[in-house]
Design a protein around this motif. Structure first.
Motif, mmCIF file in Angstrom:
data_model
loop_
_atom_site.group_PDB
_atom_site.id
_atom_site.type_symbol
_atom_site.label_atom_id
_atom_site.label_comp_id
_atom_site.label_asym_id
_atom_site.label_seq_id
_atom_site.Cartn_x
_atom_site.Cartn_y
_atom_site.Cartn_z
ATOM 1 N N GLY A 33 -72.380 14.719 11.611
ATOM 2 C CA GLY A 33 -71.518 14.587 12.786
ATOM 3 C C GLY A 33 -70.838 15.891 13.138
ATOM 4 N N VAL A 34 -71.629 16.915 13.428
ATOM 5 C CA VAL A 34 -71.088 18.239 13.740
ATOM 6 C C VAL A 34 -70.419 18.219 15.111
ATOM 7 C CG1 VAL A 34 -71.640 20.669 14.092
ATOM 8 C CG2 VAL A 34 -72.877 19.337 12.357
ATOM 9 N N GLY A 35 -69.201 18.721 15.184
ATOM 10 C CA GLY A 35 -68.503 18.823 16.461
ATOM 11 C C GLY A 35 -67.801 17.565 16.906
ATOM 12 N N VAL A 36 -67.921 16.462 16.147
ATOM 13 C CA VAL A 36 -67.296 15.197 16.538
ATOM 14 C C VAL A 36 -65.785 15.297 16.371
ATOM 15 C CG1 VAL A 36 -67.068 12.740 16.000
ATOM 16 C CG2 VAL A 36 -69.329 13.829 15.962
ATOM 17 N N THR A 37 -65.055 14.981 17.430
ATOM 18 C CA THR A 37 -63.602 14.963 17.392
ATOM 19 C C THR A 37 -63.138 13.544 17.099
ATOM 20 O OG1 THR A 37 -63.467 16.736 19.029
ATOM 21 C CG2 THR A 37 -61.495 15.396 18.722
ATOM 22 N N PHE A 38 -62.297 13.371 16.091
ATOM 23 C CA PHE A 38 -61.859 12.023 15.737
ATOM 24 C C PHE A 38 -60.350 11.959 15.554
ATOM 25 C CE2 PHE A 38 -62.348 14.023 11.586
ATOM 26 C CZ PHE A 38 -61.291 13.501 10.839
ATOM 27 N N LEU A 39 -59.830 10.766 15.655
ATOM 28 C CA LEU A 39 -58.418 10.481 15.407
ATOM 29 C C LEU A 39 -58.321 9.285 14.483
ATOM 30 C CD1 LEU A 39 -56.885 10.742 19.008
ATOM 31 C CD2 LEU A 39 -56.642 12.402 17.163
ATOM 32 N N ILE A 40 -57.335 9.276 13.607
ATOM 33 C CA ILE A 40 -57.072 8.130 12.746
ATOM 34 C C ILE A 40 -56.011 7.262 13.418
ATOM 35 C CG2 ILE A 40 -56.309 7.352 10.473
ATOM 36 C CD1 ILE A 40 -58.961 8.857 10.449
ATOM 37 N N PHE A 70 -74.920 10.436 14.593
ATOM 38 C CA PHE A 70 -74.320 11.133 15.733
ATOM 39 C C PHE A 70 -75.304 12.159 16.277
ATOM 40 C CE2 PHE A 70 -70.311 9.942 13.524
ATOM 41 C CZ PHE A 70 -69.667 9.310 14.580
ATOM 42 N N PRO A 71 -75.355 12.356 17.604
ATOM 43 C CA PRO A 71 -74.646 11.548 18.585
ATOM 44 C C PRO A 71 -75.200 10.120 18.637
ATOM 45 C CG PRO A 71 -76.135 13.080 19.683
ATOM 46 C CD PRO A 71 -76.139 13.453 18.234
ATOM 47 N N ILE A 72 -74.315 9.165 18.854
ATOM 48 C CA ILE A 72 -74.696 7.760 18.861
ATOM 49 C C ILE A 72 -75.749 7.535 19.948
ATOM 50 C CG2 ILE A 72 -73.860 5.419 19.299
ATOM 51 C CD1 ILE A 72 -71.149 6.373 18.142
ATOM 52 N N ARG A 141 -62.660 -2.755 7.669
ATOM 53 C CA ARG A 141 -61.313 -2.275 7.974
ATOM 54 C C ARG A 141 -61.236 -0.753 7.992
ATOM 55 N NH1 ARG A 141 -57.341 -5.374 4.092
ATOM 56 N NH2 ARG A 141 -55.911 -3.815 4.938
ATOM 57 N N PHE A 142 -62.344 -0.072 7.810
ATOM 58 C CA PHE A 142 -62.369 1.386 7.884
ATOM 59 C C PHE A 142 -62.872 1.787 9.267
ATOM 60 C CE2 PHE A 142 -62.438 0.376 3.454
ATOM 61 C CZ PHE A 142 -61.795 1.423 2.804
ATOM 62 N N TYR A 143 -61.935 1.962 10.210
ATOM 63 C CA TYR A 143 -62.338 2.333 11.560
ATOM 64 C C TYR A 143 -61.487 3.496 12.057
ATOM 65 C CZ TYR A 143 -58.356 -0.714 12.841
ATOM 66 O OH TYR A 143 -57.128 -1.311 12.950
ATOM 67 N N PHE A 144 -62.001 4.177 13.080
ATOM 68 C CA PHE A 144 -61.307 5.333 13.628
ATOM 69 C C PHE A 144 -61.778 5.534 15.059
ATOM 70 C CE2 PHE A 144 -65.220 6.650 11.755
ATOM 71 C CZ PHE A 144 -65.700 7.699 12.535
ATOM 72 N N TYR A 145 -61.190 6.495 15.758
ATOM 73 C CA TYR A 145 -61.535 6.764 17.145
ATOM 74 C C TYR A 145 -62.316 8.076 17.240
ATOM 75 C CZ TYR A 145 -57.494 3.622 17.789
ATOM 76 O OH TYR A 145 -56.604 2.584 17.714
ATOM 77 N N VAL A 146 -63.349 8.086 18.080
ATOM 78 C CA VAL A 146 -64.096 9.320 18.318
ATOM 79 C C VAL A 146 -64.027 9.657 19.800
ATOM 80 C CG1 VAL A 146 -65.669 9.100 16.373
ATOM 81 C CG2 VAL A 146 -66.282 8.045 18.545
ATOM 82 N N LYS A 147 -63.937 10.932 20.083
ATOM 83 C CA LYS A 147 -63.864 11.388 21.463
ATOM 84 C C LYS A 147 -65.192 11.127 22.166
ATOM 85 C CE LYS A 147 -62.414 15.352 24.248
ATOM 86 N NZ LYS A 147 -61.948 16.770 24.211
ATOM 87 N N SER A 148 -65.106 10.641 23.402
ATOM 88 C CA SER A 148 -66.308 10.272 24.159
ATOM 89 C C SER A 148 -66.950 11.506 24.787
ATOM 90 C CB SER A 148 -65.948 9.251 25.242
ATOM 91 O OG SER A 148 -65.381 8.096 24.679
ATOM 92 N N ASP A 149 -67.511 12.359 23.944
ATOM 93 C CA ASP A 149 -68.171 13.566 24.452
ATOM 94 C C ASP A 149 -69.595 13.646 23.924
ATOM 95 O OD1 ASP A 149 -67.941 14.363 21.802
ATOM 96 O OD2 ASP A 149 -66.284 15.739 22.168
ATOM 97 N N GLY A 150 -70.272 14.734 24.242
ATOM 98 C CA GLY A 150 -71.676 14.875 23.873
ATOM 99 C C GLY A 150 -71.925 15.040 22.389
ATOM 100 N N PHE A 151 -70.902 15.382 21.610
ATOM 101 C CA PHE A 151 -71.066 15.487 20.165
ATOM 102 C C PHE A 151 -71.156 14.106 19.520
ATOM 103 C CE2 PHE A 151 -68.959 19.565 21.119
ATOM 104 C CZ PHE A 151 -69.869 20.428 20.535
ATOM 105 N N ALA A 152 -70.438 13.135 20.093
ATOM 106 C CA ALA A 152 -70.373 11.798 19.500
ATOM 107 C C ALA A 152 -71.342 10.815 20.135
ATOM 108 C CB ALA A 152 -68.946 11.241 19.610
ATOM 109 N N PHE A 153 -71.724 11.033 21.403
ATOM 110 C CA PHE A 153 -72.567 10.068 22.116
ATOM 111 C C PHE A 153 -73.667 10.787 22.888
ATOM 112 C CE2 PHE A 153 -68.432 8.029 21.716
ATOM 113 C CZ PHE A 153 -68.752 6.738 21.318
ATOM 114 N N GLU A 154 -74.875 10.236 22.838
ATOM 115 C CA GLU A 154 -75.948 10.732 23.691
ATOM 116 C C GLU A 154 -75.586 10.538 25.152
ATOM 117 O OE1 GLU A 154 -79.786 9.116 23.165
ATOM 118 O OE2 GLU A 154 -80.162 10.135 21.282
ATOM 119 N N GLU A 155 -75.096 9.343 25.458
ATOM 120 C CA GLU A 155 -74.672 9.022 26.820
ATOM 121 C C GLU A 155 -73.180 8.726 26.754
ATOM 122 O OE1 GLU A 155 -76.534 6.685 30.547
ATOM 123 O OE2 GLU A 155 -76.484 5.571 28.674
ATOM 124 N N GLN A 156 -72.384 9.628 27.262
ATOM 125 C CA GLN A 156 -70.938 9.533 27.097
ATOM 126 C C GLN A 156 -70.370 8.335 27.848
ATOM 127 O OE1 GLN A 156 -69.233 13.397 28.083
ATOM 128 N NE2 GLN A 156 -71.144 14.364 27.468
#
Length: 277
Positions: A33-40, A70-72, A141-156
Motif C-alpha cells: 500500500g505505497v502512498g496510501v493516506t490513512f487515519l485512525i 491496493f489500489p482497491i 473491529r480493526f478498521y480505519f479510513y483511507v483517503k479516496s485517491d489513486g493510491f488507495a483506489f483504482e476508481e476513486q
C-alpha cells in the motif's frame, strides 16, 4: 471530521476500532500500500463517519483470509456503488469471492465486470447491517479510513459513493434505483450492457475449479495488471428486466445436472459439465 452521531446509523453491534497506526503501517508494507493516506478513527467514530474524502475499510480485507490489495480494484467500488452500500458493510467472504473470480478471469484474459460478478453471485443479509456475497447455486473491529485517491483506489469514490450504512440492501429498490427505472423506460439504452457478461460468466466457471488456498499472493500479483484492465463501464444503472428472474448462465441440460448434484449434496465439476455440453 464528520460527526460520529448520524441519524439512523447507530448500529449497536459495531464497537470502536482496534486498529492502531503501527498495525496499519505494518500491513500496508506487507500488501504494497505505497502512498496510501490513512487515519485512525477516534474512540467515538465508527465506519459510517469518515472525514470527507475518505472511505472506511477493514484490515482483514487485505490479509490472508481475503487478500485484497491496493489500489482497491474497480470491481469492488463499482459493486458497492451499484448495491448502494458502504464498502465496510460487506464481510470478508464477500471480497474473498471477488478476488478469486478476478484472478481466475484475468488468467484467461477476461476483465471481471461488475455485471459478470452479479450474475455469478448473490448478496445475503447477515443482519445488523452486514452483508455477504456468495457464489450463485465475524465482523472485524480493526478498521480505519483511507483517503479516496489513486493510491488507495483504482476508481476513486466520488461524492455519490456511499459511506453511510444502508438498511435496505437486497430488500427493495432504493430511491435512486426507482428513478433509474423511470429513466430507463424512456431511454432503454441506459439499461443495456456492452460487455458480454453471460459469455464471460460461462468462461470463468468453465475453468478448472480450485480452492481458496490455491489463490496465493504470488498468483494474485501476476494477475493484478490484467485485473486493472478497463474494458467495461462501472457507472451503468442496474439492468431492469421487469421481473425478478435472473439471467440463466447454464442451458437446461446443464442446470438439470447441477440441480441433481445439489440434491445429492455434491458440487458438480462445472468445467467438465460445460465442455461436455
Amino acid at each position: 471530521m464528520c460527526s460520529p452521531v448520524v441519524e439512523g446509523q447507530m448500529w449497536e453491534n459495531v464497537e470502536e476500532t482496534r486498529s492502531t497506526p503501527s498495525s496499519v503501517k505494518a500491513f500496508l508494507r506487507e500488501c504494497g500500500g505505497v502512498g496510501v493516506t490513512f487515519l485512525i478513527p477516534t474512540r467515538s467514530h465508527r465506519p459510517w463517519s469518515p472525514p470527507l474524502g475518505f472511505q472506511c475499510v477493514c484490515e482483514s480485507y487485505f490479509q490472508s483470509e481475503t487478500k485484497l490489495w491496493f489500489p482497491i480494484p474497480r470491481l469492488i467500488t463499482s459493486y458497492a456503488r451499484r448495491r448502494d452500500a458502504a464498502m465496510s458493510q460487506f464481510l470478508n467472504g464477500a471480497f474473498r469471492i471477488s478476488v478469486a473470480l478476478m484472478v481466475t478471469a484475468a488468467e484467461i484474459d477476461i476483465s471481471m465486470s461488475v455485471r459478470t460478478l452479479e450474475d455469478l453471485t448473490y448478496v445475503k443479509s447477515m443482519g445488523d447491517g452486514l452483508f455477504s456475497i456468495q457464489m450463485r447455486p465475524n465482523y472485524n473491529r480493526f478498521y480505519f479510513y483511507v483517503k479516496s485517491d489513486g493510491f488507495a483506489f483504482e476508481e476513486q469514490p466520488g461524492d455519490s459513493f456511499r459511506f453511510l450504512w444502508n438498511y435496505k440492501l437486497g430488500r427493495e429498490l432504493s430511491l435512486a434505483c426507482r428513478l433509474l427505472r423511470l429513466i430507463a423506460s424512456d431511454h432503454p439504452d441506459l439499461a443495456s450492457y456492452p460487455e458480454e457478461f453471460i459469455t464471460n460468466a460461462r468462461a470463468v466457471v468453465s475453468r478448472v475449479q480450485v480452492s481458496w488456498k490455491d489463490i496465493t499472493v504470488k498468483r494474485i500479483r501476476r494477475a493484478i495488471d490484467r485485473v486493472s484492465k478497463r474494458d467495461w463501464r462501472s457507472d451503468l444503472p442496474p439492468l431492469i428486466t421487469g421481473n425478478k428472474r435472473r439471467f440463466s448462465i447454464f442451458n437446461r441440460a446443464e442446470q438439470k445436472v447441477i440441480n441433481a448434484a445439489r440434491e445429492m449434496k455434491e458440487f458438480p465439476d462445472l468445467s467438465a459439465l460445460i465442455k461436455k455440453n
